[in-house]
Design a protein around this motif. Structure first.
Motif, PDB file in Angstrom:
ATOM      1  N   MET A   1      -6.688   1.530  -7.837  1.00 11.17           N
ATOM      2  CA  MET A   1      -6.654   2.778  -7.083  1.00 11.17           C
ATOM      3  C   MET A   1      -7.712   3.771  -7.569  1.00 11.17           C
ATOM      4  O   MET A   1      -7.583   4.958  -7.331  1.00 11.17           O
ATOM      5  CB  MET A   1      -5.258   3.411  -7.201  1.00 11.17           C
TER       6      MET A   1
ATOM      7  N   GLN B   1       3.580   0.959  -5.032  1.00 13.36           N
ATOM      8  CA  GLN B   1       2.627   1.102  -6.132  1.00 13.36           C
ATOM      9  C   GLN B   1       3.333   1.583  -7.397  1.00 13.36           C
ATOM     10  O   GLN B   1       3.011   1.145  -8.506  1.00 13.36           O
ATOM     11  CB  GLN B   1       1.500   2.069  -5.743  1.00 13.36           C
TER      12      GLN B   1
ATOM     13  N   TYR C   1      -3.760  11.492  -3.698  1.00 13.23           N
ATOM     14  CA  TYR C   1      -2.917  10.304  -3.829  1.00 13.23           C
ATOM     15  C   TYR C   1      -2.661  10.009  -5.303  1.00 13.23           C
ATOM     16  O   TYR C   1      -1.540   9.714  -5.709  1.00 13.23           O
ATOM     17  CB  TYR C   1      -3.593   9.116  -3.139  1.00 13.23           C
ATOM     18  N   LYS C   2      -3.707  10.119  -6.117  1.00 10.48           N
ATOM     19  CA  LYS C   2      -3.566   9.883  -7.557  1.00 10.48           C
ATOM     20  C   LYS C   2      -2.625  10.913  -8.170  1.00 10.48           C
ATOM     21  O   LYS C   2      -1.801  10.578  -9.030  1.00 10.48           O
ATOM     22  CB  LYS C   2      -4.930   9.956  -8.242  1.00 10.48           C
TER      23      LYS C   2
ATOM     24  N   GLN D   1       0.811  -1.208   0.000  1.00 11.56           N
ATOM     25  CA  GLN D   1       0.000   0.000   0.000  1.00 11.56           C
ATOM     26  C   GLN D   1       0.853   1.271   0.000  1.00 11.56           C
ATOM     27  O   GLN D   1       0.329   2.347  -0.216  1.00 11.56           O
ATOM     28  CB  GLN D   1      -0.943   0.012   1.205  1.00 11.56           C
TER      29      GLN D   1
ATOM     30  N   THR E   1     -10.623   4.337  -6.454  1.00 15.88           N
ATOM     31  CA  THR E   1     -11.371   4.954  -5.356  1.00 15.88           C
ATOM     32  C   THR E   1     -10.488   5.745  -4.384  1.00 15.88           C
ATOM     33  O   THR E   1     -11.005   6.273  -3.404  1.00 15.88           O
ATOM     34  CB  THR E   1     -12.136   3.871  -4.567  1.00 15.88           C
ATOM     35  N   ARG E   2      -9.208   5.821  -4.642  1.00 14.18           N
ATOM     36  CA  ARG E   2      -8.313   6.575  -3.752  1.00 14.18           C
ATOM     37  C   ARG E   2      -8.573   8.064  -3.880  1.00 14.18           C
ATOM     38  O   ARG E   2      -9.163   8.538  -4.857  1.00 14.18           O
ATOM     39  CB  ARG E   2      -6.844   6.283  -4.090  1.00 14.18           C
ATOM     40  N   GLU E   3      -8.116   8.838  -2.935  1.00 17.15           N
ATOM     41  CA  GLU E   3      -8.282  10.288  -2.966  1.00 17.15           C
ATOM     42  C   GLU E   3      -7.517  10.876  -4.151  1.00 17.15           C
ATOM     43  O   GLU E   3      -6.523  10.321  -4.595  1.00 17.15           O
ATOM     44  CB  GLU E   3      -7.761  10.990  -1.739  1.00 17.15           C
TER      45      GLU E   3
END
Length: 187
Positions: free
Chosen positions: A104, A78, A111-112, A73, A106-108
């Motif tokens: 990923m 990644q 973060y993307k 994680q 659904t990540r914020e």
């Protein structure tokens, strides 16, 4: 009288004296339970089982592994997975393709964005900015941009010295490099 008999008589005398001192109004006698006499074949088994404490049954889980370590994680892990994905795909990929591969979606957004920023600056990744109507693309950048036997020959002929190339570096961007090298050596 033997020594042992004297001690038993003394004990019984002390017991009877102490019994007289106990207040009988507040005592509760426990019900008398008559235990069944065990048969000789069961006597040794039941006494052994009664003496041993039963252990609670635990699930079959190895104790050396924590339950949730969050393995994979961390953002740089990644990025490593993303670079391997780009390496296996020989075509440029969009950021959404990479994020989808890494699960990923659904990540914020922050973060993307961090993933995108790291990939843009990574020395093993080519970044092609977005143009009108197209998304930005990312592709794997091998140490040497050699992907065929012809390009390998051109690269070696263009060198001024007889310095060779590492097969490991060639395999980085060209997985079938060893087969082509053995074929070229045969010619």
């Amino acid at each position: 009288m033997s020594y042992l008999e004297k001690k038993v008589n003394a004990f019984n005398a002390n017991l009877s004296k102490a019994a007289g001192k106990i207040d009988k109004k507040h005592t509760v006698s426990a019900p008398v339970r008559l235990a069944p006499s065990p048969t000789p074949s069961q006597a040794s088994d039941s006494t052994k089982n009664d003496l041993k404490r039963k252990r609670p049954e635990l699930p079959e889980v190895p104790y050396s592994q924590p339950r949730d370590t969050g393995t994979g994680q961390h953002i740089m892990t990644q990025i490593t997975y993303a670079i391997e994905y780009l390496k296996n795909k020989n075509t440029p990929q969009t950021l959404s393709d990479i994020l989808s591969y890494l699960s990923m979606q659904t990540r914020e957004q922050s973060y993307k964005s961090s993933v995108e920023k790291i990939l843009r600056g990574h020395d093993k990744v080519n970044y092609y900015p977005a143009k009108e109507g197209t998304a930005a693309l990312f592709s794997f950048r091998p140490a040497h941009n050699i992907r065929s036997a012809e390009s390998l020959l051109k690269h070696l002929q263009a060198q001024r010295t007889a310095q060779g190339l590492s097969v490991k570096e060639l395999r980085d961007g060209w997985p079938d490099a060893e087969d082509a090298i053995t074929q070229l050596e045969g010619e």
